[in-house]
Design a protein around this motif. Structure first.
Motif, mmCIF file in Angstrom:
data_model
loop_
_atom_site.group_PDB
_atom_site.id
_atom_site.type_symbol
_atom_site.label_atom_id
_atom_site.label_comp_id
_atom_site.label_asym_id
_atom_site.label_seq_id
_atom_site.Cartn_x
_atom_site.Cartn_y
_atom_site.Cartn_z
ATOM 1 N N ASP A 214 -14.027 -2.846 -6.286
ATOM 2 C CA ASP A 214 -13.068 -1.740 -6.291
ATOM 3 C C ASP A 214 -12.378 -1.598 -7.652
ATOM 4 N N GLU A 215 -12.316 -2.675 -8.388
ATOM 5 C CA GLU A 215 -11.656 -2.622 -9.697
ATOM 6 C C GLU A 215 -12.457 -1.724 -10.631
ATOM 7 N N ALA A 216 -11.776 -0.872 -11.324
ATOM 8 C CA ALA A 216 -12.454 0.055 -12.241
ATOM 9 C C ALA A 216 -11.497 0.422 -13.360
ATOM 10 N N GLY A 217 -12.034 1.132 -14.341
ATOM 11 C CA GLY A 217 -11.189 1.612 -15.428
ATOM 12 C C GLY A 217 -10.606 0.497 -16.260
ATOM 13 N N ILE A 218 -9.284 0.508 -16.405
ATOM 14 C CA ILE A 218 -8.634 -0.424 -17.333
ATOM 15 C C ILE A 218 -8.551 -1.839 -16.775
ATOM 16 N N VAL A 219 -8.575 -2.016 -15.448
ATOM 17 C CA VAL A 219 -8.421 -3.360 -14.879
ATOM 18 C C VAL A 219 -9.559 -4.295 -15.293
ATOM 19 N N PHE B 50 -3.251 0.467 -9.051
ATOM 20 C CA PHE B 50 -4.511 -0.093 -9.527
ATOM 21 C C PHE B 50 -5.076 -1.108 -8.528
ATOM 22 N N PHE B 51 -6.352 -0.935 -8.200
ATOM 23 C CA PHE B 51 -7.031 -1.880 -7.327
ATOM 24 C C PHE B 51 -7.224 -3.207 -8.057
ATOM 25 N N VAL B 52 -6.825 -4.289 -7.402
ATOM 26 C CA VAL B 52 -7.012 -5.645 -7.930
ATOM 27 C C VAL B 52 -7.623 -6.498 -6.830
ATOM 28 N N ASP B 53 -8.649 -7.205 -7.175
ATOM 29 C CA ASP B 53 -9.377 -8.054 -6.234
ATOM 30 C C ASP B 53 -8.436 -8.962 -5.440
ATOM 31 N N GLY B 54 -8.518 -8.843 -4.108
ATOM 32 C CA GLY B 54 -7.752 -9.724 -3.240
ATOM 33 C C GLY B 54 -6.408 -9.204 -2.804
ATOM 34 N N TYR B 55 -6.034 -7.997 -3.265
ATOM 35 C CA TYR B 55 -4.698 -7.494 -2.971
ATOM 36 C C TYR B 55 -4.729 -6.035 -2.530
ATOM 37 N N GLU B 56 -3.700 -5.648 -1.770
ATOM 38 C CA GLU B 56 -3.595 -4.279 -1.285
ATOM 39 C C GLU B 56 -3.044 -3.360 -2.380
ATOM 40 N N THR B 57 -3.339 -2.088 -2.223
ATOM 41 C CA THR B 57 -2.799 -1.058 -3.118
ATOM 42 C C THR B 57 -2.277 0.055 -2.223
ATOM 43 N N SER B 58 -0.996 -0.013 -1.886
ATOM 44 C CA SER B 58 -0.455 0.910 -0.881
ATOM 45 C C SER B 58 0.027 2.222 -1.469
ATOM 46 N N VAL B 59 0.370 2.259 -2.757
ATOM 47 C CA VAL B 59 0.986 3.433 -3.383
ATOM 48 C C VAL B 59 2.168 3.911 -2.525
ATOM 49 N N GLY B 60 2.820 2.974 -1.851
ATOM 50 C CA GLY B 60 4.004 3.298 -1.067
ATOM 51 C C GLY B 60 3.729 3.850 0.316
ATOM 52 N N PHE B 61 2.476 3.900 0.760
ATOM 53 C CA PHE B 61 2.128 4.400 2.091
ATOM 54 C C PHE B 61 1.874 3.229 3.046
ATOM 55 N N ILE B 62 2.449 3.291 4.235
ATOM 56 C CA ILE B 62 2.144 2.295 5.257
ATOM 57 C C ILE B 62 0.652 2.332 5.588
ATOM 58 N N ALA B 63 0.075 3.536 5.647
ATOM 59 C CA ALA B 63 -1.335 3.699 6.005
ATOM 60 C C ALA B 63 -2.260 3.013 5.013
ATOM 61 N N TRP B 64 -1.806 2.855 3.772
ATOM 62 C CA TRP B 64 -2.653 2.225 2.766
ATOM 63 C C TRP B 64 -2.389 0.714 2.642
ATOM 64 N N LEU B 65 -1.685 0.159 3.622
ATOM 65 C CA LEU B 65 -1.688 -1.299 3.778
ATOM 66 C C LEU B 65 -2.935 -1.625 4.591
ATOM 67 N N ASP B 66 -4.068 -1.325 3.994
ATOM 68 C CA ASP B 66 -5.335 -1.304 4.728
ATOM 69 C C ASP B 66 -6.297 -2.407 4.316
ATOM 70 N N GLY B 67 -5.744 -3.484 3.802
ATOM 71 C CA GLY B 67 -6.588 -4.613 3.463
ATOM 72 C C GLY B 67 -6.793 -4.773 1.963
ATOM 73 N N PRO B 68 -7.167 -5.964 1.542
ATOM 74 C CA PRO B 68 -7.307 -6.251 0.109
ATOM 75 C C PRO B 68 -8.514 -5.566 -0.507
ATOM 76 N N ALA B 69 -8.381 -5.245 -1.784
ATOM 77 C CA ALA B 69 -9.492 -4.693 -2.559
ATOM 78 C C ALA B 69 -10.477 -5.798 -2.909
ATOM 79 N N SER B 70 -11.661 -5.404 -3.311
ATOM 80 C CA SER B 70 -12.676 -6.356 -3.781
ATOM 81 C C SER B 70 -12.846 -6.193 -5.285
ATOM 82 N N ARG B 71 -13.590 -7.087 -5.888
ATOM 83 C CA ARG B 71 -13.855 -6.974 -7.320
ATOM 84 C C ARG B 71 -14.594 -5.673 -7.633
#
Length: 514
Positions: free
Chosen positions: A157-162, A134-155
């Motif tokens: 980016d948050e969607a759905g249940i967050v 889940f994307f959370v403002d200010g934090y990365e969401t890697s899903v376990g991939f090095i490639a997805w250590l691609d910078g923090p999400a913004s507000r």
């Protein structure tokens, strides 16, 4: 993106999570598995008396205490963050430790309550953990991939249940570890490493919501949110003694969850609350639906929460052996005891012979691998990281190992799933002919996993995956609602002698028995 090697980037990420834990909360040493076979008591002993009291409160009492002002949101957040920090050092269950932003939000909520005398919503000041999808403002969401250590999400980016939980007053203090891609029932990746089970750190907490399971079992959060596409909520809950809900597709908002299989819609991933009680699952589900998510997400069916009058006497079907893998004796005994208790309470329990679960497993696996895992392989190739063994055995070690389906083959597989669902529905409805009340069964009871537990590397992973989750993917194929609930703790039971087995998976599960 940086020029660092993939393993250097992983080490930097692991270090940043540990460094975000206050020094006063860091353990001087980690007891060995032999010294500490069960972490739960040890975790509590690291806290102050008030922190233990706060983190062991039932959710309704905790909500009431914060809403009344008896407990501040800051104090509650600090207590749960401390417990989560200790839990992580023992089991490696976190992917983000979000203390500073959590305390800032807790302070804002305390100020709002002091100024207005009102809470912002039903979760005012309550810490909620999130699976690292889940994307959370200010934090990365890697899903376990090095490639997805691609910078923090913004507000944005948050969607759905967050945003629904945020608007209700939730405080996000941690995100929890997942396997690379989330496509296995283990919890290990090259970013954070392996998560272990707090009941016995030699064993797995399952996956893919295994970080959530390990954290919640140690009461590092009062409630959390995972996802489930083949058992990813239900399996960890089964292995860590929790309640977990796999809702039907299009019930809770799926947006805002990062995945490398985006666009696969035949068997969709679904949101799944996880907690230590059924009441907590109901609370979070009702809260989400009361936010009317269909008004902002067209993927959600417009179906508000509604009360349902349950018949006084229910009919339960039971499956103790699906003909693919015979569950280990403690699992079968637990289900049999549950069935006996239901009969004693006046309910009717019948044996259900389902359509082939082997066919359901084939539909599930073929659907998940229809692109040959190309996106997963591309993400690994981007940084040179190796694909973890568990996912490699499902998706192939590299691009091209699994054949990509043609569009026609994808359609055929989707048609087979629809036909299988119709066959299952028919078999379900036909149980009316076998019940005393002449009604079809109201619910179906079966094991969540065939094994009581397992260690990483016990045997061929693909076989273990299919063997242990053979009872859960069928629910995703059918798009039924499912729930994992704790009914017993495993007790040592001698295994019966068997000379014949359904298949290699069945034999492997048998050989895991002591």
């Amino acid at each position: 993106m940086t020029d660092m090697t993939w393993n250097a980037r992983a080490e930097a990420k692991r270090s940043s999570v540990l460094e975000s834990i206050p020094k006063a909360w860091r353990l001087d040493s980690i007891p060995s598995v032999d010294e500490l076979p069960n972490d739960l008591k040890f975790v509590a002993e690291q806290l102050g008396p008030d922190e233990r009291e706060i983190t062991e409160m039932e959710l309704p009492a905790l909500i009431s205490a914060v809403a009344s002002g008896r407990l501040s949101a800051r104090r509650v957040t600090e207590a749960y963050a401390h417990r989560a920090a200790v839990a992580h050092q023992l089991t490696n269950c976190l992917s983000e430790f979000m203390l500073q932003s959590a305390l800032k939000e807790a302070d804002r909520l305390d100020q709002h309550l002091a100024k207005t005398g009102k809470t912002v919503g039903p979760l005012h000041g309550i810490p909620v953990s999130l699976k690292d999808q889940f994307f959370v403002d200010g934090y990365e969401t890697s899903v376990g991939f090095i490639a997805w250590l691609d910078g923090p999400a913004s507000r944005e980016d948050e969607a759905g249940i967050v945003p629904i939980l945020r608007a209700a007053g939730a405080v996000f203090h941690v995100k929890t570890n997942v396997p690379t891609s989330t496509m296995c029932v283990e919890t290990v990746n090259n970013v954070m490493g392996k998560t272990v089970n707090p009941y016995n750190r030699a064993y797995s907490p399952g996956g893919s919501s295994g970080g959530e399971g390990a954290l919640l079992a140690q009461r590092g959060a009062p409630i959390g949110v995972g996802t489930d596409i083949g058992g990813s909520v239900r399996v960890p809950c089964s292995l860590t003694g929790l309640w977990g809900l796999k809702c039907s597709p299009h019930r809770l908002p799926p947006a805002g969850a990062r995945t490398p299989i985006e666009g696969q819609i035949s068997i969709p991933s679904v949101i799944g609350p996880m907690a230590d009680s059924l009441d907590s699952l109901e609370f979070l589900t009702k809260l989400t639906l009361n936010a009317r998510p269909w008004e902002v997400d067209s993927e959600v069916v417009e179906m508000p929460w509604r009360p349902y009058d349950v018949p006084e006497k229910l009919v339960f079907g039971i499956v103790l052996d699906d003909g693919v893998v015979l569950p280990q004796p403690p699992v079968r005994v637990a289900i049999e005891k549950l069935a006996d208790k239901l009969r004693d309470a006046g309910h009717e329990v019948i044996t259900f012979e389902p359509p082939s679960h082997a066919q359901a497993l084939n539909i599930w696996l073929s659907t998940m691998t229809q692109t040959g895992g190309n996106k997963i392989h591309a993400l690994c190739e981007e940084t040179g990281e190796p694909l973890i063994q568990e996912v490699a055995e499902i998706m192939g070690a590299s691009a091209g190992d699994r054949e990509v389906m043609s569009a026609e083959e994808v359609w055929e597989m989707a048609a087979e799933r629809i036909a299988y669902t119709a066959e299952y529905d028919k078999a379900w409805n036909a149980t009316a002919e076998a019940t005393q009340c002449r009604r079809p069964m109201d619910a179906l009871l079966m094991p969540t996993t065939a094994a009581v537990g397992w260690k990483r590397g016990d045997f061929n992973y693909l076989g273990m995956f299919l063997a242990n989750t053979g009872y859960t993917p069928v629910g995703n194929v059918l798009q039924y609602t499912g729930i994992s609930m704790p009914v017993a703790k495993a007790e040592p039971i001698p295994k019966e002698h068997r000379d014949e087995f359904y298949n290699d998976m069945d034999e492997a599960i048998y050989n895991l028995c002591m």
